[in-house]
Design an enzyme around this catalytic site. Structure first.
Site, PDB file in Angstrom:
ATOM      1  N   TYR A  62     122.720  46.350  11.250  1.00  0.00           N
ATOM      2  CA  TYR A  62     121.319  46.466  11.721  1.00  0.00           C
ATOM      3  C   TYR A  62     120.543  46.975  10.646  1.00  0.00           C
ATOM      4  O   TYR A  62     120.879  48.385  10.623  1.00  0.00           O
ATOM      5  CB  TYR A  62     121.251  46.869  13.016  1.00  0.00           C
ATOM      6  CG  TYR A  62     121.906  45.965  14.260  1.00  0.00           C
ATOM      7  CD1 TYR A  62     122.521  44.901  13.977  1.00  0.00           C
ATOM      8  CD2 TYR A  62     122.211  46.785  15.511  1.00  0.00           C
ATOM      9  CE1 TYR A  62     123.240  44.007  15.004  1.00  0.00           C
ATOM     10  CE2 TYR A  62     123.061  46.211  16.416  1.00  0.00           C
ATOM     11  CZ  TYR A  62     123.274  44.683  16.131  1.00  0.00           C
ATOM     12  OH  TYR A  62     123.926  44.017  17.110  1.00  0.00           O
ATOM     13  N   PRO A 209     120.718  39.300  27.193  1.00  0.00           N
ATOM     14  CA  PRO A 209     120.629  38.557  28.482  1.00  0.00           C
ATOM     15  C   PRO A 209     119.252  38.003  28.867  1.00  0.00           C
ATOM     16  O   PRO A 209     119.172  37.196  29.918  1.00  0.00           O
ATOM     17  CB  PRO A 209     121.044  39.969  29.464  1.00  0.00           C
ATOM     18  CG  PRO A 209     120.461  40.834  28.294  1.00  0.00           C
ATOM     19  CD  PRO A 209     120.636  40.585  26.821  1.00  0.00           C
ATOM     20  N   LEU A 210     118.280  38.270  28.146  1.00  0.00           N
ATOM     21  CA  LEU A 210     116.965  37.522  28.225  1.00  0.00           C
ATOM     22  C   LEU A 210     116.743  36.194  27.453  1.00  0.00           C
ATOM     23  O   LEU A 210     115.461  35.888  27.192  1.00  0.00           O
ATOM     24  CB  LEU A 210     115.745  38.607  28.203  1.00  0.00           C
ATOM     25  CG  LEU A 210     116.103  39.622  29.079  1.00  0.00           C
ATOM     26  CD1 LEU A 210     114.794  40.795  28.892  1.00  0.00           C
ATOM     27  CD2 LEU A 210     115.857  39.281  30.518  1.00  0.00           C
ATOM     28  N   GLY A 211     117.752  35.838  26.715  1.00  0.00           N
ATOM     29  CA  GLY A 211     117.599  34.677  26.003  1.00  0.00           C
ATOM     30  C   GLY A 211     116.755  34.991  24.642  1.00  0.00           C
ATOM     31  O   GLY A 211     115.955  34.307  24.387  1.00  0.00           O
ATOM     32  N   PHE A 214     113.146  34.962  25.525  1.00  0.00           N
ATOM     33  CA  PHE A 214     112.416  33.881  26.156  1.00  0.00           C
ATOM     34  C   PHE A 214     112.300  33.970  27.557  1.00  0.00           C
ATOM     35  O   PHE A 214     111.322  33.448  27.984  1.00  0.00           O
ATOM     36  CB  PHE A 214     113.677  32.724  26.019  1.00  0.00           C
ATOM     37  CG  PHE A 214     113.124  31.172  26.608  1.00  0.00           C
ATOM     38  CD1 PHE A 214     112.230  30.543  25.773  1.00  0.00           C
ATOM     39  CD2 PHE A 214     113.600  30.834  27.671  1.00  0.00           C
ATOM     40  CE1 PHE A 214     111.790  29.263  26.327  1.00  0.00           C
ATOM     41  CE2 PHE A 214     113.191  29.712  28.417  1.00  0.00           C
ATOM     42  CZ  PHE A 214     112.343  28.886  27.547  1.00  0.00           C
ATOM     43  N   GLY A 218     108.450  33.182  27.884  1.00  0.00           N
ATOM     44  CA  GLY A 218     108.572  31.787  27.781  1.00  0.00           C
ATOM     45  C   GLY A 218     108.190  31.421  26.364  1.00  0.00           C
ATOM     46  O   GLY A 218     108.536  31.833  25.277  1.00  0.00           O
TER      47      GLY A 218
END
Length: 344
Positions: A62, A209-211, A214, A218
């Site tokens: 990173y 875990p939140l895509g 996304f 959204g």
């Protein structure tokens, strides 16, 4: 430390205890656009720690390297003893060439370099970030076992490893945690890897875990990404796939509205409800988002609500691969048999 109700969990069966939700630190330094200014990044890390989120996740890639330096600076003044520090090795960018490496000399050199950048005497959880398919996993694990015996690392983890690799590694030295992508739009790990971890008493650390944001924003997420944000090129965020994938987001929004929480909190709560052996590590660069993520720990889901969410986001429903073609993932992490190894 858990002033905001962040409970503690045992991660794996080797003795490591962490906050039930961690903080993925990658986005503070790389891959998701320009690095966060150092003072703001350190303030966010401090806020996480004081809020009870003490499980901090970084890697030598990173930045590269700058994220570990940032963590080292953030953990001055007595904070080191209040956190569970995880970092990773295995992806080299020497001379501009990307290479996956797991040979003993590289493992040791990478660990020594991370200890120096983090400015710590010991790393709590040290993961192999990607599996070197040229080196038997037993050889890589042998060197990691030595680092444990020398007190340079406390616990060993694997990231993006298939079930057979996990079993072979665990036979050399107990694996404490496997880090993998797990969310409402990435569920392929449920078939074989999750059951293998549970059979062996290995903790599960869920990244993205939140895509990759996304479920927080959204489809409009893509419109607001910086030009050098690597998500812009990911298959799932391409227009032809996004038009389909937004169906999942819209249905999650409808349920979250009824629950009185945000879509991101609902998606994160779904991961939390997978079990007390699972620790999601959502990343963020904003304190308000961090607070919102902590709030997901208070969202309680009934078995019926879990079933509804899992019906909406059935494995295989989301269109587009997780990564670019040829990027190493758990699906191709098999290593040669130990008998084939000839040390250089």
């Amino acid at each position: 430390m858990a002033t905001c109700g962040v409970r503690r969990i045992k991660l794996g069966s080797q003795g490591l205890e962490v906050s039930a939700q961690g903080l993925g630190c990658m986005g503070l330094s790389s891959f998701y656009g320009a690095p966060k200014p150092e003072t703001e990044a350190i303030a966010l890390i401090h806020h996480a720690i004081h809020s009870g989120v003490t499980f901090l996740d970084t890697s030598d890639i990173y930045g590269p390297e700058t994220n570990e330096v940032l963590l080292g600076k953030a953990l001055k003044d007595g904070l080191r003893e209040k956190v569970e520090l995880a970092t990773k090795f295995g992806i080299s960018y020497a001379e501009g060439k990307r290479e996956i490496k797991g040979d003993p000399a590289y493992v040791r050199a990478a660990c020594e370099a991370s200890l120096k950048r983090l400015d710590v005497a010991c790393i709590d959880l040290y993961y192999q970030h990607r599996i070197d398919t040229r080196v038997p996993i037993e050889i890589t694990m042998g060197e990691l076992k030595k680092l444990v015996e020398e007190g340079k690392i406390k616990y060993i983890g694997l990231s993006e490893a298939c079930a057979s690799t996990i079993r072979r590694a665990h036979a050399v030295h107990p694996i404490t945690a496997v880090q993998l992508e797990w969310s409402l739009w990435t569920r392929d790990v449920e078939e074989e890897i999750i059951p293998t971890c549970r059979e062996l008493g290995i903790g599960i650390v869920a990244y993205s875990p939140l895509g990759r944001g996304f479920f927080a924003a959204g489809p409009k997420l893509v419109e607001n990404l910086e030009k050098d944000d690597f998500r812009k090129a990911l298959p799932r965020f391409q227009e032809e796939n996004l038009d389909h994938n937004k169906i999942v987001y819209e249905k999650v929004c409808a349920i979250s509205e009824k629950k009185g929480c945000t879509p991101a909190q609902l998606a994160l709560a779904w991961v939390h409800h997978q079990g007390d052996d699972v620790c999601p590590i959502p990343g963020t660069t904003k304190i308000e988002n961090l607070n919102q993520n902590i709030g997901a720990l208070s969202v309680k889901l009934t078995p019926e609500e879990m079933t509804e969410l899992e019906t909406i986001a059935q494995p295989g429903f989301v269109k587009g691969e997780r990564y670019f073609p040829m990027v190493p993932t758990f699906t191709n992490s098999e290593t040669p048999p130990l008998s084939s190894w000839k040390a250089a």
